[in-house]
Design an enzyme around this catalytic site. Structure first.
Site, short mmCIF file in Angstrom:
data_model
loop_
_atom_site.label_atom_id
_atom_site.label_comp_id
_atom_site.label_asym_id
_atom_site.label_seq_id
_atom_site.Cartn_x
_atom_site.Cartn_y
_atom_site.Cartn_z
N ASN A 116 -61.11 -15.36 -23.71
CA ASN A 116 -60.79 -13.76 -24.19
C ASN A 116 -60.96 -13.41 -25.56
O ASN A 116 -60.52 -14.36 -26.27
CB ASN A 116 -59.54 -13.42 -23.55
CG ASN A 116 -58.17 -13.49 -24.63
OD1 ASN A 116 -58.14 -12.50 -25.52
ND2 ASN A 116 -57.75 -14.70 -24.53
N PHE A 120 -56.07 -7.86 -29.46
CA PHE A 120 -54.76 -7.18 -29.38
C PHE A 120 -54.95 -5.78 -29.01
O PHE A 120 -54.17 -4.84 -29.81
CB PHE A 120 -54.07 -7.38 -31.05
CG PHE A 120 -53.32 -8.60 -31.36
CD1 PHE A 120 -53.18 -9.58 -30.26
CD2 PHE A 120 -52.90 -9.02 -32.38
CE1 PHE A 120 -52.69 -11.09 -30.47
CE2 PHE A 120 -52.44 -9.99 -33.01
CZ PHE A 120 -52.35 -11.23 -31.88
N SER A 180 -53.27 -16.03 -32.79
CA SER A 180 -54.32 -15.50 -32.05
C SER A 180 -55.73 -15.73 -32.70
O SER A 180 -55.60 -15.64 -33.89
CB SER A 180 -54.28 -14.08 -31.32
OG SER A 180 -55.42 -13.57 -31.04
N ASN A 182 -58.50 -14.09 -32.20
CA ASN A 182 -59.05 -12.77 -32.13
C ASN A 182 -58.67 -11.66 -33.32
O ASN A 182 -59.36 -10.90 -33.08
CB ASN A 182 -58.81 -12.26 -30.78
CG ASN A 182 -59.35 -13.39 -29.56
OD1 ASN A 182 -60.36 -14.07 -29.93
ND2 ASN A 182 -58.78 -13.54 -28.67
N THR A 183 -57.85 -12.08 -34.24
CA THR A 183 -57.65 -11.15 -35.25
C THR A 183 -57.91 -11.77 -36.60
O THR A 183 -57.29 -13.01 -37.14
CB THR A 183 -56.23 -10.65 -35.43
OG1 THR A 183 -56.06 -9.97 -34.08
CG2 THR A 183 -55.66 -9.87 -36.55
N LYS A 219 -45.01 -18.28 -32.26
CA LYS A 219 -46.00 -18.88 -31.49
C LYS A 219 -47.16 -19.32 -32.30
O LYS A 219 -47.70 -18.94 -33.18
CB LYS A 219 -46.44 -17.62 -30.49
CG LYS A 219 -47.40 -18.35 -29.41
CD LYS A 219 -47.59 -17.39 -28.41
CE LYS A 219 -48.36 -17.82 -27.17
NZ LYS A 219 -48.69 -16.83 -26.09
N ASN A 248 -50.88 -21.25 -28.07
CA ASN A 248 -51.68 -20.06 -27.84
C ASN A 248 -53.11 -20.83 -27.22
O ASN A 248 -53.11 -22.05 -26.86
CB ASN A 248 -51.93 -19.13 -29.00
CG ASN A 248 -52.22 -17.84 -28.63
OD1 ASN A 248 -52.94 -17.50 -27.86
ND2 ASN A 248 -51.51 -16.87 -29.70
#
Length: 357
Positions: A116, A120, A180, A182-183, A219, A248
């Site tokens: 994915n 967010f 994450s 993805n940021t 996390k 994560n």
């Protein structure tokens, strides 16, 4: 039935569309008076020996739903009815944001994994706070907060504090997500030099807006070097943090059997391929913290054996998400049932006795 439905229909539909349909169904369940309570009585952990006391709370079972499924606190109560001991919403950011362009969610079926790059996507912490004002008792709730993408890195602390001020009062525990992939720049916040002031500011904000001490966890990513894992563990002990969630999604793609075109999609990989690394990180954290922190293990948990292995390795609680996608709506119920059977045939009287043993 679910496996048949998944094989014949669901796996051929866009993954995000299936997720949206699932959320719509869960919201309907949430609106029917008494239904979530009935589901909780039927599917929730029944064996009192499975209960775990941690974070000043009593969890009816050790398996929770990881953040990412219910990003906007729209269906957490219904999800709690499907056998989870607790549900973690988010990741929620201070400002609403659409996330990355679609497609951004991909199934790697032969590997029982998902990639994915959602980014967010959520309606922001103010909208989540409105929904949580009407929270009903029943489902233990974690709130996972992250950085808004457009906020510069040097303003990240204020962004996290804004979400904390809005949401800490509704959380049974609060999670700072700095892991994450993805940021852009988010994982840089895992360095101890940048993590220390961030966690300190979130702790101060949570204490300021609530009349109680909300448990605070961080996390982390599975891709951290071992020395960095040790550093985070040391910082958590230094700051009096309540726990660490590990791990994560990963940027790694080693040993996958799925279509190379899907494997090469940008984003974080979750599911079965994380099993080995997530367990390694858990064992390292347990060794470094010596049982002084709550460790929540997530990544590659598919069945009761995986959950039992994590608990014996030092996890106080466990979480899953991808396992439910492949295992279906009764996945959490089955895992708790299997844990009860394993516990009854072990030398431990309760699951709490088995942690780290």
């Amino acid at each position: 039935m679910y496996r048949l439905l998944y094989s014949l229909v669901l796996r051929h539909l866009p993954a995000e569309d299936v997720h949206r349909a699932s959320m719509a169904g869960l919201r309907v369940i949430s609106m029917i008076p008494g239904l979530t309570g009935l589901l909780r009585r039927l599917l929730g952990p029944r064996d009192p020996a499975l209960s775990v006391k941690a974070l000043g709370l009593e969890f009816p079972g050790p398996l929770g739903l990881a953040a990412g499924f219910d990003k906007d606190a729209k269906a957490y109560d219904a999800l709690g009815g499907f056998g989870f001991g607790f549900v973690e919403i988010g990741t929620v950011t201070a400002r609403a944001q659409p996330g990355n362009p679609r497609p951004r969610l991909f199934r790697l079926v032969p590997d029982r994994a998902i990639v994915n790059r959602m980014g967010f996507n959520n309606h922001g912490s103010a909208a989540a706070a409105v929904r949580l004002r009407n929270r009903r008792p029943g489902t233990l709730l974690g709130v996972n907060i992250g950085k808004t993408k457009v906020v510069p890195e040097d303003e990240a602390i204020g962004d996290y504090v804004e979400s904390t001020e809005r949401l800490a009062g509704y959380a049974d525990y609060l999670v700072v997500n700095v892991s994450s992939p993805n940021t852009p720049g988010l994982r840089d916040l895992q360095s101890v030099e940048r993590l220390r002031p961030l966690l300190g500011a979130v702790r101060e904000a949570a204490d300021r807006v609530t009349g109680r001490r909300v448990p605070l966890l961080v996390k982390i990513a599975p891709d951290l070097a071992d020395r960095d894992i040790d550093a985070v563990a040391g910082l958590a002990l230094e700051l009096g943090l309540d726990g660490i969630i590990a791990t994560n999604t990963t940027l790694g793609r080693e040993g996958l059997a799925s279509d190379p075109a899907l494997v090469s999609e940008a984003g974080g990989l979750s599911g079965a391929p994380l099993k080995e690394r997530s367990l390694e990180v858990l064992r390292r954290l347990r060794s470094r913290t010596e049982g002084r922190l709550v460790l929540i293990s997530v990544g590659g948990i598919e069945n009761g054996f995986d959950a039992w292995e994590r608990i014996r390795a030092g996890a106080t609680l466990v979480q899953g998400y991808t396992g439910m996608i492949y295992g279906g709506p009764l996945w959490a119920y089955r895992i708790h049932r299997d844990l009860s059977r394993r516990l009854s045939s072990s030398s431990f009287a309760t699951l709490q006795d088995a942690i780290g043993r």
